[in-house]
Design an enzyme around this catalytic site. Sequence first.
Site, mmCIF file in Angstrom:
data_model
loop_
_atom_site.group_PDB
_atom_site.id
_atom_site.type_symbol
_atom_site.label_atom_id
_atom_site.label_comp_id
_atom_site.label_asym_id
_atom_site.label_seq_id
_atom_site.Cartn_x
_atom_site.Cartn_y
_atom_site.Cartn_z
ATOM 1 N N HIS A 1 -26.607 29.653 -14.414
ATOM 2 C CA HIS A 1 -25.179 29.918 -14.206
ATOM 3 C C HIS A 1 -24.994 31.429 -14.179
ATOM 4 O O HIS A 1 -25.262 32.099 -15.179
ATOM 5 C CB HIS A 1 -24.346 29.321 -15.345
ATOM 6 N N HIS B 1 -32.405 26.417 -12.648
ATOM 7 C CA HIS B 1 -31.051 26.072 -13.115
ATOM 8 C C HIS B 1 -30.421 27.274 -13.827
ATOM 9 O O HIS B 1 -30.708 27.524 -14.993
ATOM 10 C CB HIS B 1 -31.104 24.869 -14.079
ATOM 11 N N LYS C 1 -25.224 19.566 -6.498
ATOM 12 C CA LYS C 1 -25.105 19.350 -7.947
ATOM 13 C C LYS C 1 -24.034 18.313 -8.229
ATOM 14 O O LYS C 1 -22.889 18.448 -7.783
ATOM 15 C CB LYS C 1 -24.751 20.665 -8.652
ATOM 16 N N HIS D 1 -26.230 16.311 -13.621
ATOM 17 C CA HIS D 1 -25.923 16.554 -15.032
ATOM 18 C C HIS D 1 -25.872 15.163 -15.661
ATOM 19 O O HIS D 1 -24.927 14.409 -15.436
ATOM 20 C CB HIS D 1 -24.581 17.289 -15.199
ATOM 21 N N ASP E 1 -30.907 26.799 -17.614
ATOM 22 C CA ASP E 1 -29.486 26.525 -17.865
ATOM 23 C C ASP E 1 -28.843 27.690 -18.611
ATOM 24 O O ASP E 1 -27.953 27.475 -19.436
ATOM 25 C CB ASP E 1 -29.301 25.207 -18.638
ATOM 26 N N HIS F 1 -31.796 19.782 -17.219
ATOM 27 C CA HIS F 1 -31.794 20.085 -18.659
ATOM 28 C C HIS F 1 -31.877 18.835 -19.550
ATOM 29 O O HIS F 1 -30.971 18.526 -20.296
ATOM 30 C CB HIS F 1 -30.578 20.925 -19.066
HETATM 31 C C1 NCD Z 1 -22.758 25.046 -18.597
HETATM 32 C C2 NCD Z 1 -21.740 26.138 -18.282
HETATM 33 O O1 NCD Z 1 -21.320 26.857 -19.202
HETATM 34 O O2 NCD Z 1 -21.394 26.316 -17.112
HETATM 35 N N1 NCD Z 1 -22.702 24.790 -20.007
HETATM 36 C C3 NCD Z 1 -23.696 24.259 -20.750
HETATM 37 O O3 NCD Z 1 -23.462 24.020 -21.936
HETATM 38 N N2 NCD Z 1 -24.881 24.018 -20.265
HETATM 39 C C4 NCD Z 1 -22.496 23.841 -17.789
HETATM 40 C C5 NCD Z 1 -23.627 22.847 -17.821
HETATM 41 O O4 NCD Z 1 -24.702 23.076 -17.236
HETATM 42 O O5 NCD Z 1 -23.463 21.805 -18.444
HETATM 43 ZN ZN ZN Z 2 -26.072 24.118 -16.367
#
Ligand code: NCD
Ligand code: ZN
Length: 349
Positions: free
Chosen positions: A17, A15, A101, A138, A251, A176
Site C-alpha cells: 500500500h 502486496h 484485487k 482479501h 502488506d 496475506h
Molecule cells: C490495509 C490498509 O491499510 O490499506 N490494512 C491492513 O491492515 N492490512 C488494507 C488491507 O490490506 O487489508
Molecule cells: Zn493489504
Amino acid sequence: MTDTTLTIRRPDDWHVHFRDGDMLNAVAPHTARQFGRAIVMPNLVPPVTTIQAASDYRDRIMAAVGAEAGFTPLMTCYLTDTADADEIAQGFKQGVFSAVKFYPAGATTNSDSGVTNVKNVYPVFERMQEIGMPLLVHGEVTDPETDIFDREALYIEQVLTPILNDFPSLKVVMEHVTTKDAVDFVRSQADSGRLAATITAHHLVINRTDIFKGGIHPHLYCLPIAKRELHRLALREAATSGEAAFFLGTDTAPHARHAKESACGCAGIFTAPTAIETYANVFDEENALDKLEAFASLNGPAFYGMAASEETITLSKTTWTPEETIETAAGDPVRIFGGGEELAWKLVD
Ligand code: NCD
Ligand code: ZN
C-alpha cells in the site's frame, strides 16, 4: 562485527500500500530501495478502478521513487459490484493492470466500494480466467457476527472454494494469509499451480498475544489480524519451505501515527523500511536462509508469469537499530514495524 553475508536475486513485493500525496512520497522510496517490483494495492479514496486512474497513479509512484531506483510498480484494479470486464481485460492487455484485487465490502481499510455479492462479479472472473489475469483476494468474510479470528478460515469455505470450483483455471492469490487453515488449503491445491499465497513479514513475527502484551499495541493491529501462535508457526514453516505456492507480500500499510494511536485506530502495519531484513531474520532463525531467494525473488515472478530479476541484493548479518518512525511532508510520522529494536540483518546498499 560482520562475517556472514547473503546475496540473492533482487526480491519483489507482491502486496504493498503506497497511498498517495505526501504519504506516497515518504513511503515508496523505502520499498524501491529493496524491491525491484511491487504489486500496488488500489484501495485509494476513491479506489483505482480504471486504466486511466491506474496509469496516472503509476506515474505518481514513479515520480516519488525516481527513475534511478530501477523500480517497477505493478498496478491492480479494485473490483466493485459494477466492474467492467472490458475495461479490466483491456488494462491487462495494455500492461497497465497486472491483477484484480477483490475486497469484500467492509472487510478492511478503504474497502467500502468492495464487492457485496460475489455473483455480481462472475462475468469479470469469467473474462479473467480466459485471459490468464490473476485475482488477488482479501480472504476474510465480513459478516459482523463472525468472530474476527475466524474470518479467514470461514472465507476459504464460504467464498474461495466456490470461486475455485466455478472457475477451474482462474489464477488466484490468497493475500496475506494468517492461518494454518490457509496454509493447508493452499497446499492442498498446490498441484493445480493456480492458487498461491503471500505471507507478510509481521505475521511471521507476531501472534495475537503480542498485540496485548502489557497493554494494547495499536501499531501491531492489521487485517487480517494476527492469530494464535500455532498459526504463526505454520506460516513460518510455509514461508521457509521454498514451495512454489508461497511468496513474499509485505502488506506494508502506512497510517499516520495519530490515526493508529486513537480510540478507533486503523488497521495496517508499516514494514517497508525493514521488510527484507525482517524476513531474512526469520529465515535465519528457522535455519532456512537457503530458501529466502525462492520465497522473495523466484516464486512470485514464476506465478505471475514474469522473469525473475537479473539484479542481486546483499544482506549482511550485522546488528543495527532501525529508526522508530519515518517523517512525511505533512508532519505526520509513521511508526516502523520493529523500529527502535535491534535487528540482526541489514541490507548492504
Ligand atoms: C490495509 C490498509 O491499510 O490499506 N490494512 C491492513 O491492515 N492490512 C488494507 C488491507 O490490506 O487489508
Ligand atoms: Zn493489504
